[in-house]
Design an enzyme around this catalytic site. Structure first.
Site, PDB file in Angstrom:
ATOM      1  N   HIS A  41      42.096  45.488  42.160  1.00 44.43           N
ATOM      2  CA  HIS A  41      41.558  46.297  43.042  1.00 44.43           C
ATOM      3  C   HIS A  41      40.640  47.330  42.220  1.00 44.43           C
ATOM      4  O   HIS A  41      39.482  47.706  42.471  1.00 44.43           O
ATOM      5  CB  HIS A  41      42.473  47.464  43.908  1.00 44.43           C
ATOM      6  CG  HIS A  41      43.363  46.415  44.728  1.00 44.43           C
ATOM      7  ND1 HIS A  41      44.299  47.024  45.646  1.00 44.43           N
ATOM      8  CD2 HIS A  41      43.045  45.285  45.175  1.00 44.43           C
ATOM      9  CE1 HIS A  41      44.815  46.038  46.471  1.00 44.43           C
ATOM     10  NE2 HIS A  41      44.133  45.003  46.199  1.00 44.43           N
ATOM     11  N   SER A  61      41.148  40.809  47.970  1.00 43.18           N
ATOM     12  CA  SER A  61      40.985  42.288  48.114  1.00 43.18           C
ATOM     13  C   SER A  61      40.111  42.838  46.759  1.00 43.18           C
ATOM     14  O   SER A  61      39.603  43.801  47.197  1.00 43.18           O
ATOM     15  CB  SER A  61      42.438  42.749  48.153  1.00 43.18           C
ATOM     16  OG  SER A  61      42.959  42.164  47.069  1.00 43.18           O
TER      17      SER A  61
END
Length: 311
Positions: free
Chosen positions: A257, A206
């Site tokens: 992230h 991610s």
């Protein structure tokens, strides 16, 4: 008695076929294309007269040779997909083996879950101070790369690979395969660096995927056409959804992230949002792509050594 024309033809043809079995004609030499700049060079040339690239051993020549074995469309994206799926299957099998078949379940969110100890041995990103008394990411920096290709469960890898196949080909076509691999690896490493400083044990692609979103945000910034504005709006909505889910679900590495998005946006502002257009740009792109590929290979080599030592 003289043979007929038909039989003489058959005998001559058989004689020619037998002779061809023991004698081969040299193949005519043909001009070749330079793998770096595409210039037509002589059949016996060892270097391109236009850009000076080695015709037999160079990053461009090796890239051209490897491309024959890769898909013609988005080859790096498919390679990343394959590595992630293979590593998940491997970690799942090892988890099942060491848990007696009872460690890969436990509800929808934990479906196909991978044991933390297995991900640790296979190269998860670690807190700066170490994991369970062991080393940290700065002691074993190869973990910053291997963690990008590991996942914690079936839904985890399923969602990440869906996002990869949705935006990966777009970025790869825009920047070229070599630059794309560099962006994917570097943004993932930056995400896990921030995660490590925050004290997180983490795995997943991610950070790199958010990095690609950051790259696309940078590429669409300041553009007034409808397509760029529509893509930018969709990317911003994606970031909002991911941020909300990150705060709602425990275990989400928001630091990775954020690190991925920030580094991707910065790289997107520096790197031209197009494929390499001349010889020098292609050479630099090849260097970046090979540096990222070598980093992946070396990191997985350290992972194998570490896994065997911990066995």
């Amino acid at each position: 008695m003289a043979l007929s024309v038909r039989w003489r033809y058959k005998i001559d043809r058989c004689r020619s076929q037998i002779a061809a079995m023991f004698h081969s004609e040299p193949k005519p030499l043909r001009p070749r294309l330079c793998p770096a700049c595409g210039t037509l060079v002589g059949a016996t040339a060892t270097k391109c007269h236009q850009c000076g690239a080695n015709m037999t051993f160079s990053f461009a020549a090796a890239s051209r040779s490897l491309s024959r074995w890769m898909p013609q469309t988005s080859p790096v994206t498919y390679a990343i997909l394959a590595i992630c799926c293979v590593m998940y299957a491997l970690s799942f099998v090892i988890t099942m083996k060491f848990s007696g078949g009872a460690g890969a379940g436990g509800g929808l969110m934990n479906l196909g879950g991978i044991a933390s100890q297995i991900n640790y041995r296979l190269g998860a990103s670690l807190p700066l101070g170490g994991f369970a008394g062991g080393p940290g990411d700065l002691d074993e920096p190869w973990r910053l790369v291997t963690a990008i290709f590991l996942h914690g469960g079936l839904l985890h890898i399923g969602f990440n690979m869906w996002v990869l196949m949705d935006i990966g080909p777009m970025v790869e076509e825009m920047y070229g395969s070599a630059r794309y691999l560099f962006l994917y690896v570097v943004t993932g490493v930056c995400g896990y660096l921030l995660s490590s400083f925050a004290g997180h044990f983490s795995v997943g692609a991610s950070g790199s995927l958010l990095g690609l979103i950051g790259v696309l945000l940078a590429a669409t910034t300041g553009r007034k056409n409808m397509a760029a504005q529509a893509l930018r709006s969709a990317l911003i909505r994606w970031l909002i959804y991911i941020a909300v889910l990150g705060f709602l679900f425990s275990g989400t590495d928001n630091y990775a992230h954020f690190g991925g998005v920030a580094s991707g946006y910065l790289l997107g502002r520096v790197m031209p949002d197009r494929a390499p257009s001349d010889v020098s740009e292609r050479r630099v792109a090849n260097y970046l792509g090979w540096a990222a590929g070598i980093a992946i290979a070396v990191s997985f080599g350290f992972m194998v050594v570490s896994y065997l030592q911990s066995a």
